[in-house]
Design a protein around this motif. Structure first.
Motif, PDB file in Angstrom:
ATOM      1  N   VAL A   1       0.890  -1.134   0.137  1.00 50.21           N
ATOM      2  CA  VAL A   1      -0.069   0.015   0.184  1.00 50.21           C
ATOM      3  C   VAL A   1       0.997   1.225  -0.056  1.00 50.21           C
ATOM      4  N   LYS A   2       1.801   1.316   0.769  1.00 48.15           N
ATOM      5  CA  LYS A   2       2.690   2.422   1.017  1.00 48.15           C
ATOM      6  C   LYS A   2       3.575   2.720  -0.175  1.00 48.15           C
ATOM      7  N   ASN A   3       3.760   1.763  -1.288  1.00 50.88           N
ATOM      8  CA  ASN A   3       4.313   1.844  -2.447  1.00 50.88           C
ATOM      9  C   ASN A   3       3.408   2.930  -3.527  1.00 50.88           C
ATOM     10  N   VAL A   4       2.164   2.744  -3.074  1.00 50.57           N
ATOM     11  CA  VAL A   4       1.203   3.647  -3.996  1.00 50.57           C
ATOM     12  C   VAL A   4       0.341   4.535  -3.680  1.00 50.57           C
ATOM     13  N   HIS A   5       0.384   4.649  -2.005  1.00 52.43           N
ATOM     14  CA  HIS A   5      -0.347   5.643  -1.353  1.00 52.43           C
ATOM     15  C   HIS A   5       0.480   6.384  -0.599  1.00 52.43           C
ATOM     16  N   HIS A   6       0.391   7.811  -1.045  1.00 49.77           N
ATOM     17  CA  HIS A   6       1.384   8.762  -0.526  1.00 49.77           C
ATOM     18  C   HIS A   6       0.874   9.762   0.372  1.00 49.77           C
ATOM     19  N   TYR A   7      -0.304   9.359   0.897  1.00 48.18           N
ATOM     20  CA  TYR A   7      -1.091  10.334   1.907  1.00 48.18           C
ATOM     21  C   TYR A   7      -0.675   9.840   3.336  1.00 48.18           C
ATOM     22  N   ALA A   8      -0.571  10.888   4.314  1.00 52.70           N
ATOM     23  CA  ALA A   8      -0.655  10.390   5.709  1.00 52.70           C
ATOM     24  C   ALA A   8      -1.674   9.630   6.467  1.00 52.70           C
ATOM     25  N   PHE A   9      -1.334   8.665   7.216  1.00 49.72           N
ATOM     26  CA  PHE A   9      -2.374   8.181   8.208  1.00 49.72           C
ATOM     27  C   PHE A   9      -2.542   9.080   9.577  1.00 49.72           C
ATOM     28  N   ASN A  10      -3.664   9.129  10.061  1.00 51.88           N
ATOM     29  CA  ASN A  10      -3.891   9.897  10.965  1.00 51.88           C
ATOM     30  C   ASN A  10      -4.962   9.100  11.906  1.00 51.88           C
ATOM     31  N   GLN A  11      -4.895   9.217  13.319  1.00 48.52           N
ATOM     32  CA  GLN A  11      -6.007   8.825  14.258  1.00 48.52           C
ATOM     33  C   GLN A  11      -6.731   9.502  14.953  1.00 48.52           C
ATOM     34  N   ARG A  12      -8.219   9.561  14.668  1.00 49.43           N
ATOM     35  CA  ARG A  12      -8.858  10.356  15.267  1.00 49.43           C
ATOM     36  C   ARG A  12      -9.255  10.181  16.902  1.00 49.43           C
TER      37      ARG A  12
ATOM     38  N   GLY B   1     -10.766   3.396   8.765  1.00 48.40           N
ATOM     39  CA  GLY B   1     -10.870   2.001   9.442  1.00 48.40           C
ATOM     40  C   GLY B   1     -10.777   1.893  10.785  1.00 48.40           C
ATOM     41  N   GLY B   2     -11.554   1.140  11.571  1.00 47.04           N
ATOM     42  CA  GLY B   2     -11.699   1.017  12.860  1.00 47.04           C
ATOM     43  C   GLY B   2     -10.508   0.608  13.541  1.00 47.04           C
ATOM     44  N   THR B   3      -9.605   0.018  12.834  1.00 45.56           N
ATOM     45  CA  THR B   3      -8.035   0.061  13.408  1.00 45.56           C
ATOM     46  C   THR B   3      -7.268   0.362  12.058  1.00 45.56           C
ATOM     47  N   TYR B   4      -5.896   0.398  12.568  1.00 45.69           N
ATOM     48  CA  TYR B   4      -4.760   0.617  11.456  1.00 45.69           C
ATOM     49  C   TYR B   4      -4.827  -0.556  10.542  1.00 45.69           C
ATOM     50  N   LYS B   5      -4.851  -1.616  11.111  1.00 49.37           N
ATOM     51  CA  LYS B   5      -4.970  -3.008  10.166  1.00 49.37           C
ATOM     52  C   LYS B   5      -6.035  -2.965   9.342  1.00 49.37           C
ATOM     53  N   ASN B   6      -7.143  -2.499   9.781  1.00 53.89           N
ATOM     54  CA  ASN B   6      -8.539  -2.615   9.193  1.00 53.89           C
ATOM     55  C   ASN B   6      -8.458  -1.451   7.953  1.00 53.89           C
ATOM     56  N   LEU B   7      -7.729  -0.606   8.146  1.00 60.18           N
ATOM     57  CA  LEU B   7      -7.503   0.656   7.203  1.00 60.18           C
ATOM     58  C   LEU B   7      -6.461   0.066   6.026  1.00 60.18           C
ATOM     59  N   ILE B   8      -5.701  -0.635   6.290  1.00 56.53           N
ATOM     60  CA  ILE B   8      -4.447  -1.174   5.411  1.00 56.53           C
ATOM     61  C   ILE B   8      -5.108  -2.186   4.673  1.00 56.53           C
ATOM     62  N   ASP B   9      -6.033  -3.113   5.203  1.00 59.31           N
ATOM     63  CA  ASP B   9      -6.905  -4.007   4.215  1.00 59.31           C
ATOM     64  C   ASP B   9      -7.767  -3.523   3.351  1.00 59.31           C
ATOM     65  N   LYS B  10      -8.542  -2.298   3.627  1.00 56.77           N
ATOM     66  CA  LYS B  10      -9.454  -1.501   2.688  1.00 56.77           C
ATOM     67  C   LYS B  10      -8.513  -0.828   1.767  1.00 56.77           C
ATOM     68  N   LEU B  11      -7.376  -0.185   1.977  1.00 58.46           N
ATOM     69  CA  LEU B  11      -6.423   0.489   1.248  1.00 58.46           C
ATOM     70  C   LEU B  11      -5.872  -0.628   0.099  1.00 58.46           C
ATOM     71  N   TYR B  12      -5.542  -2.006   0.497  1.00 59.52           N
ATOM     72  CA  TYR B  12      -5.010  -2.975  -0.366  1.00 59.52           C
ATOM     73  C   TYR B  12      -6.227  -3.484  -1.347  1.00 59.52           C
ATOM     74  N   GLU B  13      -7.321  -3.566  -0.711  1.00 57.84           N
ATOM     75  CA  GLU B  13      -8.246  -3.833  -1.783  1.00 57.84           C
ATOM     76  C   GLU B  13      -8.654  -2.933  -2.559  1.00 57.84           C
TER      77      GLU B  13
END
Length: 393
Positions: free
Chosen positions: A38-49, A66-78
């Motif tokens: 994901v980080k190879n193609v996604h160049h925006y920062a990750f923030n926690q609310r 995403g509810g969790t960082y892992k969940n957000l990574i899964d969604k971005l990967y998809e």
């Protein structure tokens, strides 16, 4: 790199589904691989609310959470790599690998395409959006934005468009989309940077000066220069010539030496028009005989004792000759332009030249026809014409 990562992810997912490794450790490894992809193609920062959810900006201005960082990574990967959400960026590594392993594209061409991708397309919003969501107007907006200041020549724009077309047709082949929106666009509406046509081929006078200057030289490079000035050959085709390609007053052009100095039984572009017969003027036959006398033990004209004629050294010899004659130096490619232009101005027709140059289109041949007369020689012709007219007054 991305292709390798995605293959590793697929393999790990299969292993996990078959319960072949420790589940917790496998899931941890899977997350790390997805995060890297994901980080190879996604160049925006990750923030926690404040509520604990994770959020990141998307290229189209929206946000993904995403509810969790892992969940957000899964969604971005998809989003980036799922087949239903494939983008130009996500398919680009696969397309490059496909061309390397399954297409006739040359390694040099692929490297040139990679340079164009990195300089014009990498990270652009249009390449990150799902292909299924893009229509002709989306591409038009992008094309207009990069051409409005006339910073791209038409040739460079077409090189970029060719890459986009290639990836889109790859996506069609994979069943991701069913139509190429680029085919609906009128490219005449965009503005392009003027091509630099200031570098002209050798004039007929310059050609004759070079041939006369080298007439007593017997080294293979001087003979190669003289031969090219009699034929409409690419430098790679010249370097790939064999003595048994000669049949009477014709020579068969059917191979080339590539930029790695490797012989290929093929012609640039892989088109059938490239395989052709060229007429050999008497002087060209005499030059070939001199080459044979100089290199009698090789089937190739310009490979002697396993040492090949190189383009760089060829151009060095040509440059030295031009310096000694005090005329502007142009590379081997301009010799081909020069020969074609001289033949045209001496009466050889465009269709005949198209065959001699090995072009697939007449438009390509027209591009080769350049001015080969000096301003003084044009002045002489104009004076001659109007002098004759005055005599009849």
């Amino acid at each position: 790199m991305l292709t390798v990562l995605n293959e590793q992810i697929k393999c790990l997912q299969m292993i996990l589904s078959a319960d072949m490794i420790d589940t917790s450790e496998g899931k941890k490894q899977l997350h790390m691989l997805k995060e890297k992809a994901v980080k190879n193609v996604h160049h925006y920062a990750f923030n926690q609310r404040a509520d604990g959810r994770f959020v990141t900006k998307m290229a189209n201005g929206s946000q993904m959470t995403g509810g969790t960082y892992k969940n957000l990574i899964d969604k971005l990967y998809e989003f980036y790599f799922g087949s239903q959400n494939a983008s130009l960026a996500s398919l680009y590594p696969e397309w490059i690998e496909y061309r390397l392993n399954e297409s006739p594209a040359k390694e040099k061409t692929i490297k040139e395409d990679q340079y164009v991708w990195n300089s014009l397309l990498k990270g652009k919003e249009i390449t990150l959006l799902p292909l299924r969501s893009l229509e002709a107007p989306n591409y038009i907006v992008f094309f207009r934005s990069i051409t409005k200041n006339r910073t791209l020549t038409r040739k460079r724009f077409n090189n970029m468009k060719s890459i986009m077309n290639g990836i889109i047709y790859y996506a069609i082949e994979k069943g991701i989309i069913i139509h190429n929106p680029l085919s609906e666009i009128d490219y005449r509406k965009f503005t392009y940077k003027p091509e630099n046509n200031s570098i002209m081929p050798y004039t007929e006078e310059e050609r004759l000066m070079i041939l006369d200057h080298l007439k007593d030289e017997e080294d293979l490079y001087s003979l190669a220069i003289r031969l090219q000035f009699h034929l409409t050959l690419r430098i790679g085709e010249l370097k790939g010539l064999r003595f048994d390609d000669v049949y009477g007053n014709y020579i068969h052009i059917c191979r080339l030496m590539n930029y790695k100095n490797e012989i290929e039984e093929d012609i640039k572009g892989h088109a059938s028009e490239g395989i052709r017969w060229l007429p050999l003027p008497d002087e060209a036959l005499r030059i070939i005989q001199k080459i044979k006398d100089r290199n009698p033990n090789s089937p190739y004209m310009f490979i002697k004792d396993s040492v090949t004629l190189t383009t760089g050294t060829y151009n060095d010899h040509l440059k030295k000759c031009c310096t000694e004659l005090n005329i502007p130096y142009r590379s081997s490619h301009k010799v081909r332009f020069s020969t074609a232009s001289i033949l045209y101005h001496e009466g050889v027709t465009l269709p005949e030249l198209q065959n001699m140059l090995g072009h697939t289109t007449l438009a390509m041949t027209t591009h080769y026809i350049k001015k080969i007369s000096t301003n003084d020689s044009v002045l002489q012709k104009v004076n001659s014409v109007f002098s004759k007219n005055c005599m009849h007054l």
